[in-house]
Design a protein around this motif. Structure first.
Motif, PDB file in Angstrom:
ATOM      1  N   TYR A   1       0.830  -1.208   0.000  1.00  0.00           N
ATOM      2  CA  TYR A   1       0.000   0.000   0.000  1.00  0.00           C
ATOM      3  C   TYR A   1       0.863   1.255   0.000  1.00  0.00           C
ATOM      4  O   TYR A   1       0.463   2.294  -0.532  1.00  0.00           O
ATOM      5  CB  TYR A   1      -0.934  -0.008   1.206  1.00  0.00           C
ATOM      6  N   GLY A   2       2.064   1.144   0.595  1.00  0.00           N
ATOM      7  CA  GLY A   2       2.987   2.276   0.540  1.00  0.00           C
ATOM      8  C   GLY A   2       3.372   2.606  -0.891  1.00  0.00           C
ATOM      9  O   GLY A   2       3.458   3.781  -1.277  1.00  0.00           O
ATOM     10  N   ASP A   3       3.573   1.565  -1.705  1.00  0.00           N
ATOM     11  CA  ASP A   3       3.898   1.787  -3.120  1.00  0.00           C
ATOM     12  C   ASP A   3       2.727   2.417  -3.863  1.00  0.00           C
ATOM     13  O   ASP A   3       2.917   3.322  -4.692  1.00  0.00           O
ATOM     14  CB  ASP A   3       4.272   0.455  -3.782  1.00  0.00           C
ATOM     15  N   ILE A   4       1.512   1.922  -3.588  1.00  0.00           N
ATOM     16  CA  ILE A   4       0.324   2.495  -4.230  1.00  0.00           C
ATOM     17  C   ILE A   4       0.177   3.964  -3.855  1.00  0.00           C
ATOM     18  O   ILE A   4      -0.145   4.823  -4.682  1.00  0.00           O
ATOM     19  CB  ILE A   4      -0.938   1.701  -3.827  1.00  0.00           C
ATOM     20  N   PHE A   5       0.443   4.255  -2.584  1.00  0.00           N
ATOM     21  CA  PHE A   5       0.363   5.635  -2.111  1.00  0.00           C
ATOM     22  C   PHE A   5       1.373   6.518  -2.840  1.00  0.00           C
ATOM     23  O   PHE A   5       1.045   7.623  -3.289  1.00  0.00           O
ATOM     24  CB  PHE A   5       0.614   5.659  -0.596  1.00  0.00           C
TER      25      PHE A   5
END
Length: 816
Positions: A435-439
């Motif tokens: 989710y950090g990458d998506i963010f």
């Protein structure tokens, strides 16, 4: 009256007849190979020559065998029957050689051919016997036996001919000689069986004169001489032919290797003569470029030029012109496939030389479309961030260097903007790296959208740090405008994992050439400005000023000293009392860290906590504060109280560490403080992933500690999750209290928070109370628990004890 006569056999002639049969068989085996490997008219010629040689050899064996019989009377021979028997022998041989030319020979075909050959041999034998000018009768059973022997011998001969026709091994002659001995024995066996069936008679009646007659002795030597001469010539011809065949075989093998390489090569090969005419194309040319051989064969190579993309035609034609020189020529070009795709080719011209003269050349083409795409992708990835597709640090430094050179020449300016995402680490730790990458991708998209209309290059330098190179005038208007747009864009919530998350950005900018004339200096000073934004509360933008360097040096000095502060016992815990507004009774204290610096004196948390968070020292400091606060509160309890809880702020690092509950339990057991006297203060930002946060809070509740939500109202968590959190207390942030007596909006917000907490059956406390007006408004809205300078500033442990606890203890002892 006829008298039967009996003859005797000349053993030497019998042996000679067998040897002739063996020689004829050996010749037949060699001829069979030549007949089977020849094609067209050459096969017919070899068949005629081979049948004649073999037939004469077989016939000679029979006739010499007849001459081996010596009768008591002189026997003459009718030449017409002799010649007819020769014809039968040659016919038989043609059947044999024609049969073995087949690629496959099954049992049925072998049987039919054997019967035909047996009929021919038998006919040749008995016609030959009829040539004898003497009366002969035959025993029919023995004649039948001779025919059976002839059929068996013929089938065996045909099978041997077929089996050994193409044997090229080093033992081929041994196998053929052994087969010839067997075939010779079979043929001789048929003859002498037929001779046994014959009975010769002397008649008293005069024998009819035959015009074409010859004596047996003369005929015998003529036959032997002719036979050996014919066989000798045949064998010599076969020897010469074999030598030539070996050369032909080597040539054919080499040609087969070449054809296989040419036909199956994955590279396209176009063969040209010296005039540039296409004489051959392999299938790979069609596969690679869609060029059909039938359309280009015997056409000039220039016909291909129309398939070459226009921008590559001239250079390709020039390269082709050099292809007839005795040197290898390599270049690249692009053709348009009939299906519309562009095919990139690597072309190699290889001259074909014979005796030092170029007689043509091969154009070897390789499809490098995918190879070039892979190279381009590798090159692209070397200069771009894989996650966001933005230029990476290497590419940005390259662009920065080019911009410095250009701006130095035309005396223009540009801005280097450094962006750091506030609270990214919290999101990454809470939701996980996926989710950090998506963010980060979402952040990247918003920055790119914000930069539309600006002359800007955006790069991701790593982690949550982005850098922009933006053209801007001396007034810095473009850089300031872009920074403001980015800040505004990033304020909007991000939807992740079915929740909305809010972030902010700290942005620092350096201007070329005002703040530096090289890339390292510009990036360093933009970083310095960005860190100054963080120090001032984040979520903003500043241009670099020289004053920041002074502050940066101070921060570096503070960081260095802070690493030694715990070891030197320089950190101290101050306690700010919390009171009940109606009874003025102390209901708790909040532990607040201070740093008693050896040269700078007492430093507040605002000076060193941001540095501790950036460097990761906050975990060590937070652990020390928690342990010290629990120890001190237990000591106060042991001295007679009051029995009140201590509130301790948990940092994000502590809250998201592994084994948090075990970590808290160990400190409580070590200090012997009862769990319900410890109140842990957390912020809304720590609960970005509700599922994880709720699980942690439930575990903390199980051990008996209380949870307080600090700075309530300043975070961005969904209120829908608040009812699910196992929280005991809400703490109204001081930002709503400062203007409480003057700002109706703040009054409304505070009233709402208090009312919501009461409906959720939560305690509520307000911090930052400094005036009687603020206190009155809070108490009117039923907020009874207060913390602030109105009652007391943060005090050292000794001051708290002397000012508040000692008087309370005296009062209680007097009452007792």
């Amino acid at each position: 009256m006829d008298h039967q006569i009996h003859g005797t056999y000349d053993s030497y002639l019998v042996i000679l007849s067998y040897l002739i049969a063996v020689a004829a068989s050996f010749s037949a085996l060699n001829l069979a190979a030549r007949v089977s490997t020849s094609k067209g008219k050459h096969q017919l010629l070899w068949l005629i020559f081979g049948a004649t040689t073999m037939g004469v050899g077989i016939w000679s064996m029979h006739f010499v065998g007849m001459l081996a019989l010596t009768l008591p009377i002189k026997v003459l021979y009718d030449m017409e029957y002799v010649i007819l028997s020769v014809v039968f022998a040659i016919f038989v041989s043609s059947i044999a050689l024609f049969t073995v030319t087949k690629s496959n020979l099954n049992a049925r075909q072998l049987g039919i051919a054997g019967i035909l050959m047996a009929a021919g041999i038998s006919g040749m034998h008995y016609v030959g016997m009829a040539a004898m000018i003497i009366e002969i009768t035959y025993d029919p059973w023995i004649v039948i036996l001779s025919v059976i022997i002839a059929a068996t011998a013929s089938a065996a001969a045909l099978w041997l001919l077929f089996y050994f026709r193409r044997d090229q091994s080093k033992y081929a002659y041994v196998y053929k000689l052994a087969s010839s001995l067997i075939m010779g024995a079979a043929i001789a066996g048929m003859h002498y069986t037929g001779m046994v069936a014959a009975h010769f008679y002397v008649t008293e009646m005069p024998t009819t004169e035959v015009e074409t007659q010859i004596e047996s002795e003369t005929l015998a030597y003529i036959i032997v001489l002719a036979t050996f001469l014919l066989i000798g010539i045949t064998l010599f011809g076969l020897f010469i032919n074999k030598r030539l065949s070996q050369k032909d075989t080597v040539i054919q093998e080499n040609e087969s290797w070449y054809r296989s390489l040419y036909k199956n090569n994955e590279y396209g090969i176009i063969s040209l003569d010296t005039g540039g005419c296409i004489i051959k194309m392999n299938p790979a040319v069609t596969k690679i470029g869609g060029l059909l051989e039938e359309e280009f064969i015997n056409q000039h190579v220039s016909k291909i030029r129309m398939h070459i993309v226009e921008e590559k035609r001239d250079i390709t034609i020039d390269s082709f012109a050099q292809s007839f020189q005795p040197i290898r020529n390599n270049f690249e070009t692009t053709i348009l496939h009939p299906n519309g795709n562009r095919v990139e080719l690597s072309v190699l011209n290889v001259p074909v030389e014979i005796e030092g003269e170029v007689v043509g050349n091969h154009i070897i083409v390789k499809d490098i479309t995918e190879e070039n795409r892979a190279k381009e992708k590798i090159k692209y990835l070397a200069y771009h961030d894989e996650l966001t597709d933005l230029p990476n640090r290497r590419k940005f430094n390259q662009v920065l260097h080019q911009s410095i050179e250009k701006s130095s020449q035309d005396s223009s300016s540009f801005a280097v903007i450094v962006i750091d995402i506030d609270r990214f680490k919290m999101i990454n730790d809470s939701l996980g790296h996926s989710y950090g990458d998506i963010f980060l991708q979402g952040v990247s998209n918003r920055i790119v959208e914000s930069a539309e209309g600006y002359h800007a290059t955006i790069a991701r330098m790593g982690g949550d740090e982005f850098t922009i190179l933006c053209e801007t005038g001396a007034d810095r208007k473009e850089a300031a405008s872009l920074a403001d747009k980015i800040i505004e864009a990033l304020k909007q919530p991000f939807s992740l994992k079915d929740s909305e998350f809010y972030i902010s950005a700290s942005i620092g900018t350096a201007i070329f050439p005002d703040h530096g004339t090289d890339g390292v200096a510009l990036l360093k000073k933009a970083d310095t400005a960005m860190y100054e934004v963080k120090k001032q509360g984040k979520n903003g933008h500043l241009f670099y000023t020289p004053d920041f360097d002074v502050q940066l040096l101070k921060n570096i000095e503070i960081e260095s000293d802070l690493r030694k502060a715990i070891e030197r016992n320089e950190l101290v815990v101050y306690y700010q009392p919390q009171f009940h507004a109606e009874s003025n009774r102390m209901i708790g204290v909040e532990a607040l860290v201070r740093w008693n610096h050896p040269t700078k004196g007492m430093l507040s948390p605002g000076v060193f906590i941001p540095i501790a968070e950036e460097t990761g020292m906050i975990y060590e400091i937070g652990t020390w504060v928690l342990r010290e606060a629990c120890r001190q509160m237990k000591q106060w309890h042991d001295k007679g109280g009051p029995l009140i809880p201590v509130s301790v702020n948990l940092s994000s690092h502590q809250f998201h560490q592994r084994n948090l509950v075990k970590y808290i339990k160990n400190i409580l057991e070590e200090t012997k403080l009862a769990p319900h006297f410890l109140e842990l203060e957390i912020t809304e930002s720590m609960m970005m992933d509700p599922a994880v946060s709720i699980s942690i809070l439930h575990e903390l509740n199980k051990i008996g500690t209380r949870i307080s939500l600090d700075d309530f109202g300043t975070g961005y968590s969904s209120l829908g999750y608040l009812k699910k959190f196992p929280i005991h207390k809400l703490k109204i942030d001081r930002s709503f209290i400062t203007d409480l007596s003057r700002n109706d909006n703040d009054k409304a917000i505070v009233a709402t928070i208090i009312s919501m907490a009461q409906h959720l059956k939560l305690d509520v406390i307000a911090e930052g109370i400094e005036t009687k007006d603020q206190l009155d408004i809070l108490t009117e809205n039923h907020c009874k628990k207060i913390q602030g300078y109105y009652y007391s500033r943060p005090l050292s442990a000794n001051e708290v004890e002397q000012v508040f606890f000692v008087p309370t203890r005296r009062h209680l002892s007097k009452e007792a």
